[in-house]
Write a protein that holds these residues in place. Structure first.
Motif, PDB file in Angstrom:
ATOM      1  N   SER A 275       0.775  -1.205  -0.094  1.00 24.50           N
ATOM      2  CA  SER A 275       0.055  -0.050   0.017  1.00 24.50           C
ATOM      3  C   SER A 275       0.908   1.200   0.128  1.00 24.50           C
ATOM      4  O   SER A 275       0.430   2.323  -0.493  1.00 24.50           O
ATOM      5  CB  SER A 275      -0.852  -0.107   1.109  1.00 24.50           C
ATOM      6  OG  SER A 275      -0.004   0.082   2.373  1.00 24.50           O
TER       7      SER A 275
ATOM      8  N   PHE B  65       2.129   1.824  -3.643  1.00 31.69           N
ATOM      9  CA  PHE B  65       1.116   2.029  -4.548  1.00 31.69           C
ATOM     10  C   PHE B  65       0.880   3.658  -4.188  1.00 31.69           C
ATOM     11  O   PHE B  65       0.750   4.238  -5.075  1.00 31.69           O
ATOM     12  CB  PHE B  65      -0.018   1.062  -4.312  1.00 31.69           C
ATOM     13  CG  PHE B  65      -1.188   1.649  -5.460  1.00 31.69           C
ATOM     14  CD1 PHE B  65      -0.980   1.198  -6.512  1.00 31.69           C
ATOM     15  CD2 PHE B  65      -2.576   2.300  -4.841  1.00 31.69           C
ATOM     16  CE1 PHE B  65      -2.349   1.754  -7.688  1.00 31.69           C
ATOM     17  CE2 PHE B  65      -3.406   2.704  -5.746  1.00 31.69           C
ATOM     18  CZ  PHE B  65      -3.138   2.322  -6.994  1.00 31.69           C
ATOM     19  N   PHE B  66       0.319   3.841  -2.858  1.00 28.66           N
ATOM     20  CA  PHE B  66      -0.223   5.127  -2.682  1.00 28.66           C
ATOM     21  C   PHE B  66       0.890   6.177  -2.566  1.00 28.66           C
ATOM     22  O   PHE B  66       0.830   7.553  -2.835  1.00 28.66           O
ATOM     23  CB  PHE B  66      -1.213   5.194  -1.360  1.00 28.66           C
ATOM     24  CG  PHE B  66      -2.182   4.395  -1.665  1.00 28.66           C
ATOM     25  CD1 PHE B  66      -3.509   4.960  -2.219  1.00 28.66           C
ATOM     26  CD2 PHE B  66      -2.486   3.237  -1.071  1.00 28.66           C
ATOM     27  CE1 PHE B  66      -4.631   4.413  -2.333  1.00 28.66           C
ATOM     28  CE2 PHE B  66      -3.393   2.379  -0.971  1.00 28.66           C
ATOM     29  CZ  PHE B  66      -4.707   2.960  -1.773  1.00 28.66           C
TER      30      PHE B  66
ATOM     31  N   THR C  24      -7.895  11.161 -16.238  1.00 33.90           N
ATOM     32  CA  THR C  24      -8.123  11.701 -14.803  1.00 33.90           C
ATOM     33  C   THR C  24      -8.592  12.609 -14.328  1.00 33.90           C
ATOM     34  O   THR C  24      -9.433  12.719 -13.234  1.00 33.90           O
ATOM     35  CB  THR C  24      -6.478  11.591 -14.255  1.00 33.90           C
ATOM     36  OG1 THR C  24      -5.837  10.158 -14.796  1.00 33.90           O
ATOM     37  CG2 THR C  24      -6.468  11.352 -12.747  1.00 33.90           C
TER      38      THR C  24
ATOM     39  N   ALA D 221     -13.331   9.777  -6.300  1.00 29.95           N
ATOM     40  CA  ALA D 221     -12.500   8.817  -5.468  1.00 29.95           C
ATOM     41  C   ALA D 221     -11.976   7.526  -6.488  1.00 29.95           C
ATOM     42  O   ALA D 221     -10.568   7.305  -6.425  1.00 29.95           O
ATOM     43  CB  ALA D 221     -13.367   8.095  -4.451  1.00 29.95           C
ATOM     44  N   VAL D 222     -12.902   7.185  -7.482  1.00 30.99           N
ATOM     45  CA  VAL D 222     -12.413   6.625  -8.516  1.00 30.99           C
ATOM     46  C   VAL D 222     -11.030   6.990  -9.215  1.00 30.99           C
ATOM     47  O   VAL D 222     -10.256   6.428  -9.743  1.00 30.99           O
ATOM     48  CB  VAL D 222     -13.462   5.986  -9.364  1.00 30.99           C
ATOM     49  CG1 VAL D 222     -12.948   4.891 -10.740  1.00 30.99           C
ATOM     50  CG2 VAL D 222     -14.428   5.161  -8.780  1.00 30.99           C
TER      51      VAL D 222
ATOM     52  N   VAL E 192      -9.011   9.307  -8.242  1.00 37.60           N
ATOM     53  CA  VAL E 192      -7.878   9.423  -7.797  1.00 37.60           C
ATOM     54  C   VAL E 192      -7.046   8.084  -7.754  1.00 37.60           C
ATOM     55  O   VAL E 192      -5.898   8.228  -7.996  1.00 37.60           O
ATOM     56  CB  VAL E 192      -8.136   9.653  -6.265  1.00 37.60           C
ATOM     57  CG1 VAL E 192      -6.763   9.642  -5.379  1.00 37.60           C
ATOM     58  CG2 VAL E 192      -8.525  11.349  -6.045  1.00 37.60           C
ATOM     59  N   LEU E 193      -7.770   6.766  -7.493  1.00 39.30           N
ATOM     60  CA  LEU E 193      -7.230   5.617  -7.537  1.00 39.30           C
ATOM     61  C   LEU E 193      -6.734   5.511  -9.191  1.00 39.30           C
ATOM     62  O   LEU E 193      -5.426   4.790  -9.684  1.00 39.30           O
ATOM     63  CB  LEU E 193      -8.091   4.719  -7.606  1.00 39.30           C
ATOM     64  CG  LEU E 193      -8.673   4.368  -6.175  1.00 39.30           C
ATOM     65  CD1 LEU E 193      -9.587   3.357  -5.831  1.00 39.30           C
ATOM     66  CD2 LEU E 193      -7.438   4.091  -5.181  1.00 39.30           C
TER      67      LEU E 193
ATOM     68  N   LEU F  34      -3.239   7.510  -9.460  1.00 39.79           N
ATOM     69  CA  LEU F  34      -2.234   6.499  -9.052  1.00 39.79           C
ATOM     70  C   LEU F  34      -1.866   5.589  -9.925  1.00 39.79           C
ATOM     71  O   LEU F  34      -0.563   5.406 -10.054  1.00 39.79           O
ATOM     72  CB  LEU F  34      -2.652   6.018  -7.903  1.00 39.79           C
ATOM     73  CG  LEU F  34      -3.063   7.033  -6.745  1.00 39.79           C
ATOM     74  CD1 LEU F  34      -3.482   6.545  -5.208  1.00 39.79           C
ATOM     75  CD2 LEU F  34      -1.728   7.911  -6.307  1.00 39.79           C
ATOM     76  N   VAL F  35      -2.666   4.826 -10.254  1.00 42.96           N
ATOM     77  CA  VAL F  35      -2.459   3.960 -11.377  1.00 42.96           C
ATOM     78  C   VAL F  35      -1.472   4.397 -12.846  1.00 42.96           C
ATOM     79  O   VAL F  35      -0.788   3.739 -13.426  1.00 42.96           O
ATOM     80  CB  VAL F  35      -3.698   2.890 -12.095  1.00 42.96           C
ATOM     81  CG1 VAL F  35      -3.287   2.070 -12.858  1.00 42.96           C
ATOM     82  CG2 VAL F  35      -4.219   2.078 -10.835  1.00 42.96           C
TER      83      VAL F  35
END
Length: 287
Positions: free
Chosen positions: A24, A27-28, A177, A245-246, A248-249, A252-253
């Protein structure tokens, strides 16, 4: 003989938890790592630099290549005229073409030195150089005979394509994004999305024929109307926050994917720019 005891459930759970924490953080934490933004800067510079390299090299090689094609065309179409114009054309090719090629090759040496600096300082690539020439005569000779010159030249030409791909990845990924993250700002605006400028019709048709008999499936028209919105549309603030929120994920990807592209770019630079000639100002440029 040394006996091994099976690990307890608590130990296994603690190990799994530690691995999850490490994953985590990896990833973050991509958005907080300084190397991520060095990678993005390198990818952002790739397109304008690639255009500049392509323009310089194409301009430098255009004169000798054009003269060579003129001589070849004259020799094939007017073989008699080449007897009279051959010597002047050869002199022009020698006086203008050869210096143009040498100057362009010298410019490629300096541009590859710039690429080594960028790949080394922004991507952390390890790119060694060859031994510097010991004099002007050796430098001129190595402009043509050194394999590193042509490796660097190929890299500079390929930089145009690599830069375009990098620019495309950056613009598409960040635009996508941003649309997701900024959903609370435009979630009631049906003009935000992907629109079709003109109607699109797709007519699938299947025909099978064998020994005098035919099977023909009647086509069914599939169409997308002019201006139809092809995107996720939300009409409430809570749903827009979920989309954020999606987003933001997804962001990050995207950063991880761009880091992977930068890593591949570093390996590609090491492959083609390794053992190329140092710059004439190597004490300053390549250090």
């Amino acid at each position: 003989m040394r006996s091994t005891r099976p690990s307890s459930p608590l130990t296994a759970a603690g190990t799994a938890l530690e691995r999850a924490r490490t994953a985590s953080r990896w990833f973050f934490g991509v958005a907080a790592r300084k190397q991520t933004y060095y990678n993005l800067l390198y990818l952002l510079l790739a397109f304008p630099l690639g255009m500049g390299y392509f323009t310089v090299l194409l301009t430098g090689f255009a004169v000798p290549i054009g003269l060579a094609f003129a001589v070849a065309d004259l020799a094939t179409s007017e073989p008699v005229a080449i007897l009279f114009a051959g010597i002047p054309l050869a002199l022009v090719l020698l006086v203008m073409g050869v210096p143009s090629v040498l100057i362009t090759l010298f410019a490629s040496i300096e541009l590859t030195a710039l690429e080594r600096v960028l790949a080394g300082r922004l991507l952390g690539a390890d790119i060694p150089t060859s031994e510097p020439p010991r004099g002007v005569r050796e430098r001129v000779r190595r402009l043509v005979s050194d394999r590193g010159t042509w490796k660097g030249l190929g890299y500079l030409f390929s930089k145009f394509v690599l830069g375009f791909v990098s620019f495309l990845l950056l613009t598409v990924s960040f635009a996508f994004t941003y649309v997701l993250v900024a959903a609370p700002l435009h979630y009631r605006n049906d003009l935000v999305g992907i629109h079709v400028g003109d109607p699109i019709e797709f007519v699938p048709e299947l025909t099978y024929q064998h020994d005098g008999w035919t099977i023909d499936i009647s086509p069914v028209t599939l169409s997308i109307a002019d201006g139809e919105l092809i995107s996720l549309y939300v009409d409430s603030l809570p749903a827009a926050l979920v989309v954020t929120a999606v987003g933001v994920l997804v962001g990050l990807v995207v950063l991880h994917l761009l880091n992977a592209v930068a890593w591949l770019s570093a390996r590609y630079a090491e492959l083609l720019l390794g053992n190329t000639q140092p710059s004439i100002g190597s004490r300053v440029v390549d250090r």
